[in-house]
Design a protein around this motif. Structure first.
Motif, mmCIF file in Angstrom:
data_model
loop_
_atom_site.group_PDB
_atom_site.id
_atom_site.type_symbol
_atom_site.label_atom_id
_atom_site.label_comp_id
_atom_site.label_asym_id
_atom_site.label_seq_id
_atom_site.Cartn_x
_atom_site.Cartn_y
_atom_site.Cartn_z
ATOM 1 N N PHE A 1 45.462 11.267 21.495
ATOM 2 C CA PHE A 1 46.821 11.479 21.858
ATOM 3 C C PHE A 1 47.199 10.126 23.062
ATOM 4 O O PHE A 1 47.246 10.331 24.169
ATOM 5 N N PRO A 2 47.688 9.176 22.256
ATOM 6 C CA PRO A 2 47.916 7.965 23.193
ATOM 7 C C PRO A 2 48.810 8.003 24.302
ATOM 8 O O PRO A 2 49.808 8.991 24.164
ATOM 9 N N PRO A 3 48.838 7.000 25.280
ATOM 10 C CA PRO A 3 49.654 7.252 26.471
ATOM 11 C C PRO A 3 51.110 7.381 26.417
ATOM 12 O O PRO A 3 51.668 8.139 26.876
ATOM 13 N N HIS A 4 51.618 6.742 25.061
ATOM 14 C CA HIS A 4 52.914 6.989 25.095
ATOM 15 C C HIS A 4 53.441 8.291 24.821
ATOM 16 O O HIS A 4 54.680 8.705 25.235
ATOM 17 N N GLN A 5 52.544 9.256 24.591
ATOM 18 C CA GLN A 5 53.034 10.501 24.206
ATOM 19 C C GLN A 5 52.997 11.369 25.488
ATOM 20 O O GLN A 5 53.996 12.205 25.733
ATOM 21 N N GLN A 6 52.242 11.089 26.459
ATOM 22 C CA GLN A 6 52.416 11.721 27.909
ATOM 23 C C GLN A 6 53.479 11.089 28.662
ATOM 24 O O GLN A 6 54.247 11.858 29.338
ATOM 25 N N ARG A 7 53.995 9.904 28.258
ATOM 26 C CA ARG A 7 54.921 9.107 28.928
ATOM 27 C C ARG A 7 56.287 10.070 28.438
ATOM 28 O O ARG A 7 57.360 10.005 29.102
ATOM 29 N N ALA B 1 56.037 18.628 38.279
ATOM 30 C CA ALA B 1 55.067 18.436 37.060
ATOM 31 C C ALA B 1 54.261 17.122 37.584
ATOM 32 O O ALA B 1 54.848 16.279 38.041
ATOM 33 N N LEU B 2 53.016 17.228 36.844
ATOM 34 C CA LEU B 2 51.796 16.359 36.820
ATOM 35 C C LEU B 2 51.581 15.818 35.433
ATOM 36 O O LEU B 2 51.283 16.645 34.895
ATOM 37 N N VAL B 3 52.013 14.733 34.984
ATOM 38 C CA VAL B 3 51.768 14.387 33.428
ATOM 39 C C VAL B 3 50.559 13.114 33.669
ATOM 40 O O VAL B 3 50.827 12.096 34.312
ATOM 41 N N ILE B 4 49.655 13.407 33.024
ATOM 42 C CA ILE B 4 48.188 12.445 33.202
ATOM 43 C C ILE B 4 47.892 11.820 31.763
ATOM 44 O O ILE B 4 47.787 12.858 30.686
ATOM 45 N N ALA C 1 56.461 30.049 34.844
ATOM 46 C CA ALA C 1 55.965 29.047 35.618
ATOM 47 C C ALA C 1 56.746 28.144 36.603
ATOM 48 O O ALA C 1 57.690 27.828 35.870
ATOM 49 N N ARG C 2 56.289 27.807 37.769
ATOM 50 C CA ARG C 2 57.122 27.125 38.445
ATOM 51 C C ARG C 2 56.595 25.421 38.463
ATOM 52 O O ARG C 2 57.513 24.678 38.649
ATOM 53 N N HIS C 3 55.556 25.448 38.245
ATOM 54 C CA HIS C 3 55.078 23.808 38.189
ATOM 55 C C HIS C 3 53.971 23.757 36.951
ATOM 56 O O HIS C 3 53.643 24.864 36.287
ATOM 57 N N HIS C 4 53.815 22.673 36.524
ATOM 58 C CA HIS C 4 53.000 22.305 35.387
ATOM 59 C C HIS C 4 52.315 20.955 35.400
ATOM 60 O O HIS C 4 52.704 19.964 35.940
ATOM 61 N N ILE C 5 50.854 21.003 35.116
ATOM 62 C CA ILE C 5 50.039 19.734 34.778
ATOM 63 C C ILE C 5 49.789 19.689 33.372
ATOM 64 O O ILE C 5 49.309 20.634 32.850
ATOM 65 N N ASN C 6 50.140 18.587 32.729
ATOM 66 C CA ASN C 6 49.904 18.204 31.409
ATOM 67 C C ASN C 6 48.944 17.149 31.059
ATOM 68 O O ASN C 6 49.191 16.073 31.778
ATOM 69 N N ILE C 7 47.689 17.459 30.692
ATOM 70 C CA ILE C 7 46.765 16.198 30.776
ATOM 71 C C ILE C 7 46.470 15.842 29.331
ATOM 72 O O ILE C 7 46.119 16.806 28.372
ATOM 73 N N SER C 8 46.648 14.783 28.737
ATOM 74 C CA SER C 8 46.420 14.460 27.592
ATOM 75 C C SER C 8 46.928 15.273 26.369
ATOM 76 O O SER C 8 46.491 15.372 25.336
ATOM 77 N N GLY C 9 48.450 15.404 26.667
ATOM 78 C CA GLY C 9 49.115 16.532 25.585
ATOM 79 C C GLY C 9 49.963 15.690 24.950
ATOM 80 O O GLY C 9 50.125 14.398 24.888
ATOM 81 N N ALA C 10 50.703 16.365 23.880
ATOM 82 C CA ALA C 10 51.933 15.826 23.201
ATOM 83 C C ALA C 10 52.800 16.770 22.803
ATOM 84 O O ALA C 10 52.393 18.065 22.858
ATOM 85 N N VAL C 11 53.973 16.265 22.213
ATOM 86 C CA VAL C 11 54.943 17.195 21.699
ATOM 87 C C VAL C 11 55.001 17.328 20.399
ATOM 88 O O VAL C 11 55.590 18.240 19.778
ATOM 89 N N HIS C 12 54.237 16.539 19.732
ATOM 90 C CA HIS C 12 53.729 16.708 18.377
ATOM 91 C C HIS C 12 52.653 15.536 17.949
ATOM 92 O O HIS C 12 52.242 14.670 18.730
#
Length: 374
Positions: A323-329, A312-315, A166-177
């Protein structure tokens, strides 16, 4: 238990011997998907949507199935994910009960449902199955992969394990763990299901279904999918109408918020397989992007920095407790460190983790703007 498959579902067969990350393999497995919009001549307008735990592949209505989908307001002609421009594929996760192979599916080796004989499931297995589906459909590169909630985890795993897909990514309310709080909640959900005597170590049927365990699990989930601020504004301390109370039941529901949770629980019953719920819930807790890629101390930032994305767009959502905001940050900062052009947005929505399904007025414009600029 039967599988719950949307009307217009299509299928891709996984290769025999599809290997699972934690051991075991699958034979005769398949992935359910639906497609929306039209492929352009250059075949470069393909978007992949990876879902959360419970949605199916029917993200929106289309000519083959006019039933409204779970992301109806976001996906379609002229909508933020505009199917007049994009060809969109939405896959149902491996391990689910809505078309893709999972615990309720028939094991070709025994002729009976897998139930708890289904191999241990990981987010990486979901990502690998989705990547195989995309390639089996003839696409070696996606314009964008969009993942929300568990799908945000699956998207990161896919990008890390399949460079260049993929060339681009939108991650919404996600997390690395997962964080300890969300692990604790999901642990209680699983305990509620396993403690129901009708669960019977996974050997239930239509007549003997662990409805009380599933109802309790769904109520716990709804409490974390939304926010305390929404409960205050929406319900306050309002009581149920007398005719809606369970007369003669000691300690029965009395407040409107209790009635709301009960309504959602009843709608969920028998529409989702309990064993699938257990497998998918646990794989969310197991996921650790840094650990899975051998980083010292599980450094997910190093993995994110290696993802070769253009933009990328991260929301995140201010009121999300699951999945609190610091995880998207963290995701945005890791991608930026690797040279990805990243936009990070923190939205102030009342609806908490579920806001991306509900508050399209806030989510739609940034998603539309990001896709339009691609």
């Amino acid at each position: 238990m039967r599988e719950y498959i949307p009307l217009a579902t299509r299928f891709i067969d996984l290769p025999d011997g599809f290997t699972m990350r934690r051991g075991g393999s699958l034979r005769g497995a398949r992935i359910a998907y639906e497609a929306f919009g039209h492929l352009n001549t250059a075949r470069d307008n393909v978007i992949l949507i990876l879902t959360g735990l419970s949605p199916d592949s029917h993200a929106a209505s289309h000519p083959d199935d006019a039933t409204p989908g779970w992301w109806e307001a976001m996906l379609g002609p002229g909508k933020p994910i505009d199917t007049d421009r994009w060809y969109v594929i939405c896959v149902n996760p491996l391990g689910s009960c809505k078309g893709s192979t999972g615990p309720p599916s028939v094991d070709p080796n025994t002729g009976e449902s897998y139930r708890l004989d289904f191999p241990d499931l990981s987010i990486e297995d979901i990502a690998d199955a989705a990547a195989y589906t995309v390639r089996a459909l003839g696409f070696d590169e996606l314009a964008c992969v969009i993942g929300a909630s568990m799908g945000g985890m699956s998207a990161l795993a896919l990008l890390a394990r399949h460079p260049g897909l993929a060339r681009h990514h939108i991650n919404i309310s996600g997390a690395v763990h997962s964080l300890p709080f969300s692990i604790a909640v999901r642990s209680l959900q699983r305990e509620a299901i396993r403690s129901d005597p009708y669960w019977n170590r996974g050997r239930y049927d239509e007549e003997n279904y662990p409805r009380h365990g599933m109802a309790a699990a769904r109520k716990l989930g709804m409490m974390t999918y939304r926010s305390a601020r929404e409960w205050d504004v929406r319900f306050g301390r309002a009581r149920l109408a007398p005719e809606l109370r369970q007369q003669g039941t000691a300690f029965g529901p009395e407040f409107q918020v209790e009635g709301y949770l009960e309504c959602h629980a009843q709608r969920f019953l028998r529409r989702f397989d309990p064993n699938s719920y257990l497998y998918l819930s646990r794989c969310i807790d197991w996921f650790d992007l840094g650990e899975a890629h051998g980083e010292p101390d599980g450094d997910a930032g190093a993995v994110l920095a290696r993802l070769n994305l253009e933009r990328a767009l991260v929301i995140g959502v201010q009121t999300d407790i699951l999945f609190p905001p610091h995880q998207q940050r963290q995701i945005a900062e890791g991608l930026h460190a690797g040279g990805t052009d990243v936009q990070y947005l923190l939205l102030d929505c009342d609806e908490g983790h579920d806001a991306f399904l509900i508050d399209i007025d806030r989510f739609g414009p940034p998603v539309a703007k990001f896709l339009w600029a691609m």
